[in-house]
Write an enzyme that holds these catalytic residues in place. Structure first.
Site, PDB file in Angstrom:
ATOM      1  N   LYS A   1       3.490   8.392   9.527  1.00  0.00           N
ATOM      2  CA  LYS A   1       3.115   7.790  10.806  1.00  0.00           C
ATOM      3  C   LYS A   1       4.037   8.229  11.959  1.00  0.00           C
ATOM      4  O   LYS A   1       3.828   9.297  12.483  1.00  0.00           O
ATOM      5  CB  LYS A   1       3.020   6.269  10.654  1.00  0.00           C
ATOM      6  CG  LYS A   1       1.954   5.918   9.591  1.00  0.00           C
ATOM      7  CD  LYS A   1       1.457   4.496   9.595  1.00  0.00           C
ATOM      8  CE  LYS A   1       0.208   4.379   8.742  1.00  0.00           C
ATOM      9  NZ  LYS A   1       0.385   3.765   7.431  1.00  0.00           N
TER      10      LYS A   1
ATOM     11  N   TYR B   1       0.849  -1.187   0.000  1.00  0.00           N
ATOM     12  CA  TYR B   1       0.000   0.000   0.000  1.00  0.00           C
ATOM     13  C   TYR B   1       0.883   1.234   0.000  1.00  0.00           C
ATOM     14  O   TYR B   1       1.825   1.327   0.776  1.00  0.00           O
ATOM     15  CB  TYR B   1      -0.891  -0.004   1.247  1.00  0.00           C
ATOM     16  CG  TYR B   1      -1.813   1.194   1.362  1.00  0.00           C
ATOM     17  CD1 TYR B   1      -2.786   1.443   0.403  1.00  0.00           C
ATOM     18  CD2 TYR B   1      -1.705   2.074   2.442  1.00  0.00           C
ATOM     19  CE1 TYR B   1      -3.642   2.535   0.516  1.00  0.00           C
ATOM     20  CE2 TYR B   1      -2.563   3.162   2.566  1.00  0.00           C
ATOM     21  CZ  TYR B   1      -3.527   3.389   1.603  1.00  0.00           C
ATOM     22  OH  TYR B   1      -4.374   4.463   1.719  1.00  0.00           O
TER      23      TYR B   1
ATOM     24  N   ASP C   1       9.043   2.692   0.425  1.00  0.00           N
ATOM     25  CA  ASP C   1       7.969   3.270   1.215  1.00  0.00           C
ATOM     26  C   ASP C   1       8.111   2.724   2.631  1.00  0.00           C
ATOM     27  O   ASP C   1       7.713   1.597   2.928  1.00  0.00           O
ATOM     28  CB  ASP C   1       6.609   2.903   0.613  1.00  0.00           C
ATOM     29  CG  ASP C   1       5.453   3.522   1.395  1.00  0.00           C
ATOM     30  OD1 ASP C   1       5.684   3.970   2.537  1.00  0.00           O
ATOM     31  OD2 ASP C   1       4.332   3.542   0.861  1.00  0.00           O
TER      32      ASP C   1
HETATM   33  C1  LIG Z   1      -0.193   4.303   6.049  1.00  0.00           C
HETATM   34  C2  LIG Z   1       0.642   4.120   4.866  1.00  0.00           C
HETATM   35  C3  LIG Z   1       0.654   5.045   3.802  1.00  0.00           C
HETATM   36  C4  LIG Z   1      -0.301   6.201   3.744  1.00  0.00           C
HETATM   37  O1  LIG Z   1      -0.095   7.135   4.753  1.00  0.00           O
HETATM   38  P1  LIG Z   1      -1.328   8.101   5.154  1.00  0.00           P
HETATM   39  O2  LIG Z   1      -0.719   9.040   6.142  1.00  0.00           O
HETATM   40  O3  LIG Z   1      -2.389   7.201   5.702  1.00  0.00           O
HETATM   41  O4  LIG Z   1      -1.757   8.775   3.910  1.00  0.00           O
HETATM   42  C5  LIG Z   1       1.536   4.850   2.772  1.00  0.00           C
HETATM   43  N1  LIG Z   1       2.377   3.805   2.762  1.00  0.00           N
HETATM   44  C6  LIG Z   1       2.406   2.898   3.746  1.00  0.00           C
HETATM   45  C7  LIG Z   1       3.400   1.797   3.692  1.00  0.00           C
HETATM   46  C8  LIG Z   1       1.529   3.017   4.816  1.00  0.00           C
HETATM   47  O5  LIG Z   1       1.524   2.078   5.773  1.00  0.00           O
END
Ligand SMILES: *Cc1c(COP(=O)(O)O)cnc(C)c1O
Length: 441
Positions: A281, A158, A253
């Site tokens: 996060k 994601y 990511d």
């Molecule tokens: C949570 C998450 C996102 C998105 O971050 P948001 O602050 O919710 O937009 C992108 N990449 C990864 C791996 C994530 O866990």
């Protein structure tokens, strides 16, 4: 727990025992689906979602006054649990100095320097208001730098709800993607090539097929958004080798893993230098924040230095920056990683024993302080094997645990987290609850 229980009693009186069901019905009248982010609605596990009124350390206090031991922890940012005092005071102090200026502050530079120190691959960076935004911009700058359009992503990973990245599995491994969300033009989705995680030959194949057209490979180096899954030996190194050879960029990511698996993320653990890194996060200390950064020559393309436009009224927001800085300072000072891993191992060992005793097929995959209990027999190595997990059984487990005061992520294919605020006693209570829950499901 005693203090939480006391507040719980008070608030229960105040709330006149309004149930989550009633609250959900009211919420659905004005918020889409009753929530501001879909997974909160419990669709995947069924039932009415939990409404939260406050959190303290490892505990959540629900709107009906019930306390829960929290392993969802807002999906990852809360390394020290809820309302950690140093983070709260830093944010409070920032609030009182003014919530937003739309102008540069030294505090942003201080935080940027800390991030660079933690991630040697990051030479220049930009702060945003969410992980999604940072992912979107990382892809944009990668396309600008390489002057290519295609992106490789992996099924089950994601990267926020970015149009062209909202493409998961479904279509055949090397086929060009079809949109995973309504409202994403086919033409956008068609710029994304979706491959199975842990399949290096598929990456080679895609680069061969689309020679000179792939801008970047974006990957969660240890995926957590299909549940916790590990890269096979040499897989990440392979991605690095292929992207370098093909003059494409490698984007890690690390929104979840960044300050979670260690201070410096998966790239520090495995000694791989991605071209770009995305954070979120934890880096905002529980306030809205995302970061993308990496090679100076690539990041220099971002406005105002270069032609890639990206901006944000609340980017580098002083309150989020203060909370994020307090979080990173706590992580550096307290070094909670070893203890958190010990707690996670203690919990997972307990869960395994109870599942075995109840004859439940459970496979827990974990690293550091994050873990996923998959209700499956074999190993989970990619999205296809993750999907073999018994989602209904997870839903039943989730609700049994909820009844017993334990809040897990309300979906099977997610990572659960342990914080530095959890105690052995919390874990013992959780294991006892699981022991009862496994027998019922
Ligand atoms: C949570 C998450 C996102 C998105 O971050 P948001 O602050 O919710 O937009 C992108 N990449 C990864 C791996 C994530 O866990």
């Amino acid at each position: 727990m005693a203090r939480v229980k006391k507040t719980a009693k008070k608030s229960a009186r105040k709330m006149k025992r309004m149930g989550h069901k009633e609250l959900f019905a009211r919420a659905r009248k004005s918020l889409v689906g009753g929530v501001n982010s879909p997974v909160r609605a419990f669709k995947s596990v069924g039932g009415s979602p939990l409404f939260v009124q406050s959190g303290s350390g490892p505990y959540l206090l629900a709107a009906d006054g019930r306390p829960y031991v929290d392993y969802c922890l807002s999906w990852g940012p809360l390394m020290f649990g809820h309302a950690r005092k140093e983070i709260v005071s830093a944010a409070k102090a920032a609030l009182e100095r003014g919530t937003t200026f739309g102008a540069a502050t030294i505090a942003e530079v201080d935080l940027a320097e800390r991030i660079k120190e933690a991630f040697p691959s990051i030479e220049l960076l930009r702060m945003t208001s969410s992980g999604t935004e940072a992912d979107m911009c990382a892809v944009r700058v990668a396309r600008a730098f390489t002057k290519r359009d295609l992106i490789i992503k992996f099924a089950g990973c994601y990267h926020g709800h970015v149009d062209s990245l909202l493409v998961a599995a479904g279509s055949g491994a090397t086929a060009l993607g079809a949109p995973d969300s309504a409202g994403v033009p086919k033409a956008f989705a068609a710029t994304t090539i979706v491959l199975a995680f842990n399949d290096l030959p598929a990456v080679e194949g895609a680069f061969k097929k689309h020679k000179g057209r792939i801008a970047a490979v974006i990957v969660e180096p240890i995926p957590a958004n299909m549940g916790v899954v590990f890269p096979a030996e040499g897989y990440l190194q392979g991605l690095r080798k292929i992207t370098t050879r093909e003059k494409a960029l490698l984007i890690f990511d690390e929104v979840i893993t960044g300050f979670r698996v260690c201070y410096g993320g998966v790239q520090t653990l495995c000694g791989i230098k991605p071209d770009l890194t995305v954070l979120g996060k934890i880096v905002g200390g529980g306030l809205p924040m995302g970061v993308y950064g990496g090679r100076r020559d690539v990041m220099s393309l971002v406005a105002p230095e270069g032609p890639v436009y990206q901006a944000g009224t609340l980017s580098g927001n002083p309150v989020a920056v203060a909370a994020g800085t307090a979080m990173l300072d706590l992580l550096r000072r307290r070094k909670p990683y070893a203890r958190m891993e010990w707690l996670k191992n203690y919990l997972c060992e307990g869960l395994r024993l109870c599942a075995n005793a109840a004859g439940v097929s459970l496979r827990i995959q974990s690293i550091g302080s994050m873990f996923t209990p998959f209700f499956v027999d074999g190993e989970v190595t990619d999205y296809a094997s993750a999907l073999k997990s018994d989602k209904k059984r997870y839903g039943r487990f989730f609700h049994e645990m909820l009844k017993l005061g334990v809040y897990l992520p309300p979906a099977q294919w997610e990572a659960a987290f342990v914080s530095a605020a959890h105690t052995e006693r919390d874990l013992d209570l959780t294991i006892a609850a699981a022991n009862a829950a496994f027998r019922k499901i």
